[in-house]
Design a protein around this motif. Structure first.
Motif, PDB file in Angstrom:
ATOM      1  N   ASP A   1       0.825  -1.210   0.000  1.00  0.00           N
ATOM      2  CA  ASP A   1       0.000   0.000   0.000  1.00  0.00           C
ATOM      3  C   ASP A   1       0.858   1.258   0.000  1.00  0.00           C
ATOM      4  O   ASP A   1       0.516   2.252  -0.652  1.00  0.00           O
ATOM      5  CB  ASP A   1      -0.916   0.011   1.227  1.00  0.00           C
ATOM      6  N   GLU A   2       1.978   1.216   0.705  1.00  0.00           N
ATOM      7  CA  GLU A   2       2.852   2.388   0.755  1.00  0.00           C
ATOM      8  C   GLU A   2       3.454   2.665  -0.615  1.00  0.00           C
ATOM      9  O   GLU A   2       3.549   3.817  -1.044  1.00  0.00           O
ATOM     10  CB  GLU A   2       3.950   2.161   1.803  1.00  0.00           C
TER      11      GLU A   2
ATOM     12  N   GLU B   1       2.131   1.805  -3.508  1.00  0.00           N
ATOM     13  CA  GLU B   1       1.035   2.274  -4.353  1.00  0.00           C
ATOM     14  C   GLU B   1       0.735   3.752  -4.081  1.00  0.00           C
ATOM     15  O   GLU B   1       0.495   4.526  -5.017  1.00  0.00           O
ATOM     16  CB  GLU B   1      -0.210   1.432  -4.101  1.00  0.00           C
TER      17      GLU B   1
ATOM     18  N   ASP C   1       5.768  -4.816  -6.563  1.00  0.00           N
ATOM     19  CA  ASP C   1       4.971  -3.603  -6.424  1.00  0.00           C
ATOM     20  C   ASP C   1       5.685  -2.395  -7.027  1.00  0.00           C
ATOM     21  O   ASP C   1       5.039  -1.477  -7.538  1.00  0.00           O
ATOM     22  CB  ASP C   1       4.664  -3.355  -4.945  1.00  0.00           C
TER      23      ASP C   1
ATOM     24  N   ARG D   1      -5.147  -4.159  -9.229  1.00  0.00           N
ATOM     25  CA  ARG D   1      -4.598  -4.680  -7.984  1.00  0.00           C
ATOM     26  C   ARG D   1      -4.783  -6.194  -7.910  1.00  0.00           C
ATOM     27  O   ARG D   1      -3.931  -6.908  -7.374  1.00  0.00           O
ATOM     28  CB  ARG D   1      -5.256  -4.002  -6.785  1.00  0.00           C
TER      29      ARG D   1
END
Length: 574
Positions: A453-454, A456, A540, A553
């Motif tokens: 998530d970081e 992204e 990622d 995703r």
């Protein structure tokens, strides 16, 4: 021979002078040792902590001895009350030594607790307090060796000065100055000209034989899309240990078809080793021939990968991109050394950057001759020293866009990397060094790479044109170690800590330099997501800078699961 006679013997006196200690130096040495026990970026076991503690204690001892002599000579040397009686001096020395030793022993108790805290941050078990007490033994041995060596050098200076005084009737101060200069020059010459070169030559002899071996289970590829195959211009036995690993592993078209549910292409992996040709120019010519032979310029993605010291290419980075593009890729690498990255970094940084620059320029020159609508996307990847090697091809950030690169992913760049340092130093005001922002993120982005998530969030739109991303863990000593740590507190230690760095770390002159230096030796052994181990977060990173059209995703998680099911091909062998 009587005891009294032995005591008068010059060798006995000289040997005793090597072990007797100055009590002010002991106090400073104890202080430096205690400060070296404070936490740094990564957990340290008792052996590495003993090494750091011994080095810092020896440095502190030297500073204490010098400071006390200057203070005694220029401040209190002519006072009527100095020196005090021998009884008072003995009491002062005894109290100082007892307090110093006691402080060192007692400091090991909270030190073990700090190491357990740092270990918990990276997800491993920390040391026991009792076991950590062994640190003191190693530190004492290392410190004694350093102090003894220094005293031998000082004795050489004095011996040289006495000779000059007798031979040329020189003034004492002049003779000491000349003697010091001669010994320092000889020491530097010995270290740079003999020890360093001898170490590099010896390291080459140690690591070169591995280059001719092949990892068990690795066999020559038969697919024409791989270098080292029977059709290749780069013979299998010339690719080196890491080169053979690279071309003989990775997904094939059948596996990719099964993973993605549609017909896949056989991925291209082109590589040349140090034994493939005699000169750099000849190796580049073979590499270009490999690209032409395999049809690499007809693929959707052409990825240039400057390697680490031994020629290693991260299998996670290679495999994830091939899975994302269903094999419509060509990955290119070239070996430039037999040595692991840490030796190449210390011994010859320029060689890695020259190699990266030569490979990038050669491939780009051929790529630029293609019609714009017939060119594959040009992508650049580099990890650790390979990142530094790739940055050597560009004088400044706009050069990347001007050369036509669509995406660049640099992972764990060494602090000495020229482009990284320039961008970080010129970061947007108010942004932290651990996660800087440059030109409001128009071209380059930085990610702490501690979770998907970081990464992204760091790649959030808008992000048009060429995309350049640095993945750098807050706990990665390869990224943060610099000679500047000796006497300058860096911004990343003034700011709030990053996601996986303990908030209890503090900067101390000289000490932090050695702490982070030793952290580098353990940087790749910690769990993924910490230190210099970036794990599958490289996937990622690729999604951030080079996603296929329509990528979601769910696609990322599908590839992640497929990679986790695949047996690990190789560990970090920088």
């Amino acid at each position: 021979m009587s005891a009294q006679t032995r005591k008068r013997h010059p060798l006995y006196v000289w040997a005793w002078s090597l072990v007797r200690l100055d009590f002010v130096g002991v106090a400073f040495g104890a202080l430096f040792f205690c400060l070296s026990l404070t936490p740094s970026l990564l957990p340290r076991d008792w052996l590495f902590q003993g090494l750091i503690g011994g080095l810092n204690a020896a440095i502190g001892y030297g500073i204490g001895v010098f400071s006390w002599r200057m203070f005694r000579r220029f401040v209190i040397g002519r006072r009527r009350w100095w020196p005090p009686s021998k009884r008072v001096q003995y009491a002062m020395k005894t109290v100082t030594v007892v307090l110093a030793v006691g402080a060192c022993v007692l400091m090991l108790i909270p030190a073990a607790g700090w190491q357990r805290q740092v270990s918990a941050v990276v997800g491993i078990e920390g040391p026991t307090t009792l076991g950590y007490l062994r640190t003191l033994i190693i530190a004492a041995l290392v410190g004694a060796a350093c102090v003894g060596t220094t005293r031998v050098l000082i004795d050489l200076i004095k011996l040289m000065a006495r000779y000059l005084i007798r031979r040329w009737r020189l003034n004492d101060e002049v003779a000491l100055f000349i003697g010091t200069a001669i010994v320092v020059v000889l020491a530097i010459t010995l270290i740079n000209g003999v020890l360093v070169r001898g170490f590099l030559a010896g390291a080459n002899r140690v690591f070169q034989p591995q280059n001719f071996t092949t990892r068990p289970g690795i066999v020559q590829p038969l697919a024409p899309e791989r270098s080292g195959s029977p059709m290749s211009f780069a013979p299998w036995d010339t690719l080196g240990y890491q080169g053979r690993n690279f071309v003989a592993t990775g997904p094939d078209a059948e596996e990719l078809t099964r993973i993605n549910g549609r017909p896949a292409k056989e991925p291209i992996r082109a590589y040349v080793g140090l034994q493939t040709a005699d000169t750099d120019e000849q190796r580049m010519a073979v590499l270009l021939s490999e690209l032409e032979r395999t049809g690499a310029f007809d693929r959707k993605l052409l990825v240039i990968i400057p390697t680490t010291g031994t020629g290693w290419i991260n299998p996670v980075a290679a495999r994830s991109l091939e899975m994302m593009y269903n094999g419509d890729t060509a990955l290119v690498g070239s070996q430039y050394s037999y040595l692991p990255s840490w030796i190449s970094f210390l011994g010859d940084q320029e060689k890695s950057m020259q190699s990266g620059r030569m490979m990038i320029d050669a491939i780009h020159e051929r790529w630029a001759k293609l019609p714009p609508d017939k060119r594959p996307k040009l992508v650049l990847y580099g990890e650790s020293l390979g990142s530094m090697a790739g940055q050597g091809a560009f004088a400044w950030l706009p050069d990347i866009s001007e050369m036509g690169f669509s995406s660049v992913l640099w992972v764990g760049p060494p602090n000495a990397s020229p482009l990284w340092r320039a961008i970080t130093a010129r970061r947007d005001p108010g942004t932290p060094e651990v996660r800087p922002r440059y030109d409001n993120g128009r071209t380059v982005r930085f990610s702490e790479a501690t979770d998907a998530d970081e990464i992204e969030a760091a790649a959030a739109p808008p992000w048009e044109g060429t995309r350049v991303m640095f993945l750098q863990h807050p706990s990665d000593p390869v990224v943060w170690w610099s000679p500047d740590l000796l006497f300058t507190r860096p911004d990343w230690l003034k700011e709030p800590p990053g996601r996986d760095r303990t908030a209890t770390m503090r900067w101390y002159p000289i000490i932090t330099f050695w702490q982070v230096a030793v952290d580098m030796t353990n940087a790749s052994s910690v769990p993924a997501g910490h230190g210099h181990n970036y794990g599958d977060y490289i996937l990622d990173g690729w999604v951030a800078v080079a996603p296929p059209d329509g990528w979601t995703r769910e696609d990322t998680e599908r590839i992640r699961i497929a990679m986790q099911k695949t047996e690990s091909e190789d560990g970090p062998e920088y």
